[in-house]
Design a protein around this motif. Structure first.
Motif, PDB file in Angstrom:
ATOM      1  N   CYS A  25      29.748  51.629  54.343  1.00 24.71           N
ATOM      2  CA  CYS A  25      29.683  50.489  55.248  1.00 24.71           C
ATOM      3  C   CYS A  25      28.461  50.559  56.165  1.00 24.71           C
ATOM      4  O   CYS A  25      27.927  51.636  56.418  1.00 24.71           O
ATOM      5  N   ARG A  26      28.082  49.407  56.660  1.00 29.81           N
ATOM      6  CA  ARG A  26      27.021  49.307  57.661  1.00 29.81           C
ATOM      7  C   ARG A  26      27.619  48.664  58.904  1.00 29.81           C
ATOM      8  O   ARG A  26      28.378  47.697  58.817  1.00 29.81           O
ATOM      9  N   TYR A  27      27.260  49.207  60.064  1.00 37.74           N
ATOM     10  CA  TYR A  27      27.740  48.676  61.335  1.00 37.74           C
ATOM     11  C   TYR A  27      26.534  48.320  62.194  1.00 37.74           C
ATOM     12  O   TYR A  27      25.681  49.165  62.441  1.00 37.74           O
ATOM     13  N   ASP A  28      26.469  47.083  62.621  1.00 39.83           N
ATOM     14  CA  ASP A  28      25.446  46.640  63.563  1.00 39.83           C
ATOM     15  C   ASP A  28      26.146  46.444  64.902  1.00 39.83           C
ATOM     16  O   ASP A  28      27.004  45.579  65.044  1.00 39.83           O
ATOM     17  N   VAL A  44      29.726  45.567  71.155  1.00 36.91           N
ATOM     18  CA  VAL A  44      29.879  44.346  70.372  1.00 36.91           C
ATOM     19  C   VAL A  44      29.533  44.624  68.918  1.00 36.91           C
ATOM     20  O   VAL A  44      28.497  45.223  68.609  1.00 36.91           O
ATOM     21  N   SER A  45      30.405  44.182  68.024  1.00 36.61           N
ATOM     22  CA  SER A  45      30.110  44.226  66.595  1.00 36.61           C
ATOM     23  C   SER A  45      29.421  42.914  66.227  1.00 36.61           C
ATOM     24  O   SER A  45      29.998  41.837  66.396  1.00 36.61           O
ATOM     25  N   ILE A  46      28.210  43.000  65.734  1.00 33.08           N
ATOM     26  CA  ILE A  46      27.484  41.791  65.355  1.00 33.08           C
ATOM     27  C   ILE A  46      28.114  41.152  64.120  1.00 33.08           C
ATOM     28  O   ILE A  46      28.163  39.933  63.994  1.00 33.08           O
ATOM     29  N   HIS A  57      36.421  57.536  78.642  1.00 35.31           N
ATOM     30  CA  HIS A  57      37.835  57.888  78.483  1.00 35.31           C
ATOM     31  C   HIS A  57      38.536  57.051  77.412  1.00 35.31           C
ATOM     32  O   HIS A  57      39.530  57.499  76.833  1.00 35.31           O
ATOM     33  N   ASP A  58      38.040  55.860  77.137  1.00 30.23           N
ATOM     34  CA  ASP A  58      38.666  54.980  76.147  1.00 30.23           C
ATOM     35  C   ASP A  58      38.374  55.392  74.711  1.00 30.23           C
ATOM     36  O   ASP A  58      39.055  54.944  73.795  1.00 30.23           O
ATOM     37  N   ILE A  59      37.383  56.223  74.511  1.00 28.65           N
ATOM     38  CA  ILE A  59      36.958  56.571  73.152  1.00 28.65           C
ATOM     39  C   ILE A  59      38.068  57.274  72.379  1.00 28.65           C
ATOM     40  O   ILE A  59      38.210  57.088  71.171  1.00 28.65           O
ATOM     41  N   ALA A  60      38.882  58.061  73.047  1.00 23.44           N
ATOM     42  CA  ALA A  60      39.958  58.793  72.380  1.00 23.44           C
ATOM     43  C   ALA A  60      41.009  57.868  71.785  1.00 23.44           C
ATOM     44  O   ALA A  60      41.713  58.236  70.845  1.00 23.44           O
ATOM     45  N   ASP A  61      41.118  56.649  72.299  1.00 18.63           N
ATOM     46  CA  ASP A  61      42.127  55.693  71.830  1.00 18.63           C
ATOM     47  C   ASP A  61      41.531  54.776  70.767  1.00 18.63           C
ATOM     48  O   ASP A  61      41.248  53.614  71.019  1.00 18.63           O
ATOM     49  N   GLU A  62      41.368  55.319  69.566  1.00 16.38           N
ATOM     50  CA  GLU A  62      40.728  54.509  68.516  1.00 16.38           C
ATOM     51  C   GLU A  62      41.582  53.322  68.086  1.00 16.38           C
ATOM     52  O   GLU A  62      41.074  52.370  67.509  1.00 16.38           O
ATOM     53  N   ASP A  63      42.888  53.351  68.376  1.00 16.51           N
ATOM     54  CA  ASP A  63      43.714  52.170  68.084  1.00 16.51           C
ATOM     55  C   ASP A  63      43.260  50.975  68.908  1.00 16.51           C
ATOM     56  O   ASP A  63      43.446  49.830  68.511  1.00 16.51           O
ATOM     57  N   TYR A  64      42.647  51.229  70.049  1.00 13.49           N
ATOM     58  CA  TYR A  64      42.149  50.166  70.919  1.00 13.49           C
ATOM     59  C   TYR A  64      40.869  49.541  70.382  1.00 13.49           C
ATOM     60  O   TYR A  64      40.708  48.324  70.369  1.00 13.49           O
ATOM     61  N   TRP A  65      39.918  50.348  69.900  1.00 16.39           N
ATOM     62  CA  TRP A  65      38.608  49.807  69.570  1.00 16.39           C
ATOM     63  C   TRP A  65      38.285  49.722  68.074  1.00 16.39           C
ATOM     64  O   TRP A  65      37.509  48.875  67.665  1.00 16.39           O
ATOM     65  N   ALA A  66      38.850  50.572  67.236  1.00 15.78           N
ATOM     66  CA  ALA A  66      38.429  50.634  65.823  1.00 15.78           C
ATOM     67  C   ALA A  66      38.687  49.331  65.072  1.00 15.78           C
ATOM     68  O   ALA A  66      37.811  48.833  64.366  1.00 15.78           O
ATOM     69  N   GLU A  67      39.863  48.776  65.230  1.00 15.06           N
ATOM     70  CA  GLU A  67      40.173  47.532  64.513  1.00 15.06           C
ATOM     71  C   GLU A  67      39.338  46.374  65.045  1.00 15.06           C
ATOM     72  O   GLU A  67      38.841  45.561  64.275  1.00 15.06           O
ATOM     73  N   LYS A  68      39.169  46.305  66.359  1.00 14.77           N
ATOM     74  CA  LYS A  68      38.393  45.210  66.945  1.00 14.77           C
ATOM     75  C   LYS A  68      36.941  45.235  66.487  1.00 14.77           C
ATOM     76  O   LYS A  68      36.334  44.192  66.278  1.00 14.77           O
ATOM     77  N   LEU A  69      36.389  46.434  66.333  1.00 15.08           N
ATOM     78  CA  LEU A  69      35.000  46.551  65.884  1.00 15.08           C
ATOM     79  C   LEU A  69      34.888  46.627  64.364  1.00 15.08           C
ATOM     80  O   LEU A  69      33.800  46.766  63.820  1.00 15.08           O
ATOM     81  N   ILE A  71      35.924  48.991  62.246  1.00 10.18           N
ATOM     82  CA  ILE A  71      35.492  50.304  61.773  1.00 10.18           C
ATOM     83  C   ILE A  71      36.488  50.782  60.727  1.00 10.18           C
ATOM     84  O   ILE A  71      37.699  50.798  60.974  1.00 10.18           O
ATOM     85  N   LYS A  72      35.999  51.139  59.572  1.00 11.96           N
ATOM     86  CA  LYS A  72      36.856  51.628  58.492  1.00 11.96           C
ATOM     87  C   LYS A  72      37.492  52.951  58.909  1.00 11.96           C
ATOM     88  O   LYS A  72      36.870  53.767  59.595  1.00 11.96           O
TER      89      LYS A  72
END
Length: 96
Positions: A25-28, A44-46, A57-69, A71-72
């Motif tokens: 995958c590619r992520y911009d 922001v995911s382009i 501190h939010d980085i540890a909670d990938e359930d918060y950001w991975a789906e929104k961005l 990220i596989k």
């Protein structure tokens, strides 16, 4: 409909653009550092036009950001490492 103008401010923001490639995958990504958002950066995911506000501190909670961005799951660990590097670099501090 009546709109009330509540606030208008001008701010110089630090904006960084990143292109990250994994095996599949590619992520911009755009990371915007601001005085707003209680010390969090806008990430922001382009590709999918979605964003999250993240602090170190939010980085540890990938359930918060991975789906929104978008990220596989196979890339979450490496992306988490990337976020640590990017957010640590600017030493963002939370206001609360």
């Amino acid at each position: 409909m009546i709109l009330d103008h509540l606030l208008e401010e001008v701010e110089n923001q630090l904006v960084k653009y990143y292109c990250i490639v994994s095996e599949d995958c590619r992520y911009d990504i755009v990371v915007i550092h601001s005085e707003r958002f209680f010390g969090k950066a806008m990430v922001v995911s382009i590709q999918n036009s979605r964003m999250v506000l993240l602090s170190h501190h939010d980085i540890a909670d990938e359930d918060y950001w991975a789906e929104k961005l978008d990220i596989k799951s196979s890339d979450v660990t490496e992306f988490r490492n990337f976020l640590h590097l990017v957010l640590d670099k600017y030493q963002l501090t939370e206001q609360f």
